[in-house]
Design an enzyme around this catalytic site. Structure first.
Site, short mmCIF file in Angstrom:
data_model
loop_
_atom_site.label_atom_id
_atom_site.label_comp_id
_atom_site.label_asym_id
_atom_site.label_seq_id
_atom_site.Cartn_x
_atom_site.Cartn_y
_atom_site.Cartn_z
N ASP A 14 -5.64 2.25 -5.16
CA ASP A 14 -6.94 1.12 -4.77
C ASP A 14 -8.15 2.88 -4.03
O ASP A 14 -7.55 2.44 -2.57
CB ASP A 14 -6.13 0.08 -2.92
CG ASP A 14 -5.27 -0.75 -3.67
OD1 ASP A 14 -5.54 -0.92 -5.06
OD2 ASP A 14 -4.43 -0.65 -3.08
N GLU A 175 -11.84 -9.37 -6.86
CA GLU A 175 -11.09 -8.34 -6.07
C GLU A 175 -11.96 -6.92 -5.47
O GLU A 175 -12.50 -6.75 -6.42
CB GLU A 175 -9.90 -8.56 -5.60
CG GLU A 175 -9.01 -7.56 -6.57
CD GLU A 175 -7.37 -7.65 -6.72
OE1 GLU A 175 -7.39 -8.53 -5.90
OE2 GLU A 175 -7.26 -7.23 -7.69
C1 6LW Z 1 -5.05 -4.51 -3.71
C2 6LW Z 1 -5.90 -5.07 -4.90
C3 6LW Z 1 -5.43 -4.74 -6.44
O1 6LW Z 1 -5.59 -4.82 -2.54
O2 6LW Z 1 -3.96 -4.54 -6.11
O3 6LW Z 1 -5.69 -3.18 -8.08
C4 6LW Z 1 -3.56 -4.68 -4.55
N1 6LW Z 1 -6.16 -3.49 -7.04
O4 6LW Z 1 -6.87 -5.08 -4.80
C5 6LW Z 1 -2.47 -3.43 -4.28
O5 6LW Z 1 -2.96 -2.81 -4.24
#
Ligand code: 6LW
Length: 517
Positions: A14, A175
Site C-alpha cells: 500500500d 478502494e
Molecule cells: C488495503 C487495500 C488493499 O487497505 O489492501 O491492495 C488493504 N489494497 O487498499 C490492506 O493492505
C-alpha cells in the site's frame, strides 16, 4: 538507464508517495506490527532508505490483540503541503476504542509525528487532497462509492457533507483513492478487483471536484491480471510529479512463483514510469508493471553504488550494542516493555507465560524477510531450567503459521528443538539433550524450504529440521503480510525463569540480479 522492481522488497504494501523539493517519501502499511507506518526516503525513487515510523511512541495508539494479521494499520497516505507532512491511515479493529481513521502531522518526517487525530468517518484507505483554492479534502472508501469530505485542519475535523464521487468500473472493492489536479481536471485514481490476482487500477476525471466523473476510456489503466509476468497483483498506486515534470507511480505488487502461484514475502513496493503527456496517464509498459524498466533518467543524481544508501538493504548485522533498536526491527502489537532488556552487546528477552501461537503480547522482535533466498544467523544463550520455557529463531507469517528452532526445557532436560506450526497442526521435534546453554542458530531460506541448523561442538552446521515454504505463503496461511524473521522467548504456561540473550544477528539476502544496471 535500467532499474529493477521491486524498489522496496519484502512486506511493504500500500505505498503512498509525496515529494518535498528533491526529497521523496514513501509510507507503507504495517498491520499488527509496531512501530507503525514505515516511512522511507529517496532522492532518485529507486534507492530507498527507511528513516522512521509515524507511530513510534507506545502511547500514540493501541494495536488490538487477539486478531490475526488482517487488522491494525492499513493503507496510509502521505502528503506534503505548505511545509507540513500529513499522514492519514486506518486502524482496523472492528470498532474498538482507537480504531478508525486518523491523521498525524510533522515538519520532520524522520522525526516525531503528532499524536493521532481521529476523524469520525467510515471506511478504509483514506487520502488527502489539497485543492488550489485553499480547501483540503479527505477522500475515503465508502461502500461502494469513493467519497470526499472537506477537512478543517485548524479544528482537526471533517466539515460539510460527504460527496459521492465514483464507484469504479464494476470491479470488486473500489478502494485506495487518490485525487490529483492537472490541466484543470480532477483525476481520481482508485484500485479495483481486490488485492489478490485481479488487482487493477482505474481512473476517472471531472472538471469539478464533486463530479460528475467520466471514466478513462481505456480502464483499467494499469493491471498485470491474467498475464504471465514476474510481477502480479499490481494496484494500490499513488502518483508523484518530479521536479522536471515527469510522472511516476508507486504501487504494490507480488512476485509469485511455482504452481499454483504463491509468495511468502508479502506485497512489495514497485516503481512505475508514467507518461502523462496526453490527456490520460499511461502507466508503465502499456499499463503493465515490469520487473525491469528502461527509463531515460531518474530524478536527482544517482548516488554511488547499490546498497550504500540503505545499510539494511541486502545485508544486515546487529550486535545490539546500540541503545535503540535498528529501524528494521518490529514487535507484534505495542510491546510490553517489561519483556525486553539490553546487555552490553546483546538483546535480552524475558518470555512471559504465553505461547508463540497466542495472538497476544510476547517477547518477540522480528524483521521482514526481504529476499526469497537469504540466510540468517544468531547466537543465543538461554540457561533454561523450567519445564516449557523456550527461546529461538522463528520464520513467522503469523501466530498460526510459523517454523522455529532453538533451546527449550522439555521433559526435564534442556534440548534443541524444531517446530512446525501450520494452522492447527503442530509438530515439535526435540533432540535427546543439549549440554550447554549457548547455541548458534542458522536459518536458510530458498523458494522451497526453510532449513534450520545449529553449530555443533565440532564447529559444523547440523540440520535441526526443514519446513516447506509453501505452508508459510500468503495463499496458505497468510493475509496481508509477508514473512518476518523473529527472535523470541516464551514460557508456554509459566513466565520464563531464564532470560534469553541474543547476540550477533546477521542477515544476508541475495538478489537474483544487480539492483540497478
Ligand atoms: C488495503 C487495500 C488493499 O487497505 O489492501 O491492495 C488493504 N489494497 O487498499 C490492506 O493492505
Amino acid at each position: 538507464m535500467k532499474y529493477q522492481n521491486p524498489v522496496i522488497t519484502g512486506c511493504y504494501p500500500d505505498p503512498s508517495i509525496c515529494r518535498a523539493g528533491d526529497d521523496y517519501y514513501v509510507v507503507n502499511s504495517t498491520f499488527e506490527f509496531f512501530p507503525g507506518v514505515v516511512i522511507s526516503h529517496s532522492r532518485d525513487l529507486v534507492h530507498w532508505k527507511q528513516i522512521g515510523h509515524c507511530i513510534s511512541r507506545d502511547s500514540q495508539l493501541e494495536l488490538f490483540q487477539g486478531r490475526m494479521n488482517n487488522s491494525g494499520i492499513y493503507a496510509p497516505t502521505i502528503r506534503y503541503h505548505d511545509g507540513i507532512f500529513y499522514m492519514v491511515v486506518t486502524n482496523v479493529a472492528n470498532g474498538e476504542k482507537g480504531s478508525g481513521n486518523f491523521y498525524m502531522w510533522t515538519r520532520d518526517p524522520a522525526g516525531e509525528w503528532s499524536d493521532p487525530i481521529f476523524l469520525d468517518t467510515p471506511g478504509i484507505d483514506p487520502s488527502f487532497f489539497f485543492d488550489d483554492d485553499g480547501k483540503a479534502y479527505y477522500m475515503g472508501t465508502g461502500s461502494p462509492e469513493i467519497y470526499a469530505r472537506e477537512i478543517d485542519f485548524e479544528k482537526g475535523e471533517l466539515v460539510g457533507e460527504s460527496i459521492k464521487l465514483w464507484a469504479g468500473t464494476g470491479g470488486a472493492y473500489p478502494e485506495g483513492p487518490h485525487l490529483y489536479k492537472k490541466d484543470g481536471w480532477y483525476y481520481l485514481l482508485i484500485s479495483e478487483g481486490g488485492t489478490e490476482r485481479c488487482h487493477m487500477l482505474t481512473m476517472a476525471r471531472s472538471r469539478k471536484l464533486e463530479g460528475p466523473y467520466e471514466p478513462c476510456p481505456y480502464n483499467p489503466v494499469m493491471t498485470n491480471r491474467s498475464l504471465r509476468l514476474p510481477i502480479g497483483s499490481v494496484g494500490h498506486a499513488d502518483l508523484v510529479e518530479d521536479k522536471e515534470g515527469r510522472w511516476w507511480a508507486v504501487c504494490l505488487g507480488t512476485r509469485p512463483y511455482g504452481y499454483p502461484p504463491r509468495h511468502n514475502l508479502g506485497r512489495e513496493t514497485m516503481l512505475v514510469p508514467v507518461d502523462w503527456s496526453g490527456e490520460w496517464p499511461v502507466f508503465g509498459d502499456k499499463g503493465r508493471v515490469l520487473e525491469e524498466f528502461e527509463v531515460e533518467t531518474l530524478p536527482g543524481s544517482r548516488e554511488a553504488e547499490v546498497g550504500t544508501l540503505d545499510s539494511f538493504y541486502d545485508d544486515f548485522f546487529d550486535d545490539f550494542s546500540s541503545d535503540k533498536l535498528d529501524l528494521g526491527w518490529n514487535h507484534i502489537y505495542v510491546p510490553d516493555r517489561a519483556l525486553y532488556g539490553k546487555a552490553e552487546k546483546g538483546l535480552l528477552l524475558y518470555g512471559n507465560e504465553k505461547c508463540l501461537k497466542d495472538a497476544e503480547k510476547i517477547a518477540w522482535i522480528g524483521r521482514r524477510q526481504r529476499h526469497y533466498i537469504c540466510e540468517t544467523q544468531v547466537s543465543l544463550e538461554f540457561p533454561c531450567m523450567q519445564e516449557g520455557e523456550e527461546a529461538g529463531l522463528t520464520i513467522f507469517m503469523n501466530n498460526r503459521h510459523h517454523y522455529e528452532a532453538g533451546l527449550a526445557y522439555r521433559e526435564g532436560k534442556r534440548r534443541l528443538f524444531f517446530r512446525r506450526q501450520i494452522g492447527s497442526l503442530e509438530k515439535v521435534e526435540c533432540a535427546p539433550e543439549y549440554a550447554g546453554s549457548k547455541v548458534t542458530l542458522k536459518l536458510e531460506s530458498d523458494l522451497d524450504n526453510y532449513r534450520f541448523s545449529y553449530l555443533n561442538a565440532e564447529g559444523e552446521w547440523e540440520i535441526l529440521g526443514e519446513g516447506e515454504v509453501q505452508y508459510l505463503t500468503t495463499e496458505v496461511g497468510g493475509a496481508f503480510t509477508g514473512n518476518y524473521i523473529g527472535l523470541y522467548s516464551c514460557g508456554n504456561g509459566e513466565k520464563c525463569q531464564a532470560a534469553a540473550l541474543f547476540t550477533e544477528f546477521r542477515y544476508n539476502g541475495r538478489r537474483s540480479e544487480a539492483f540497478v544496471k
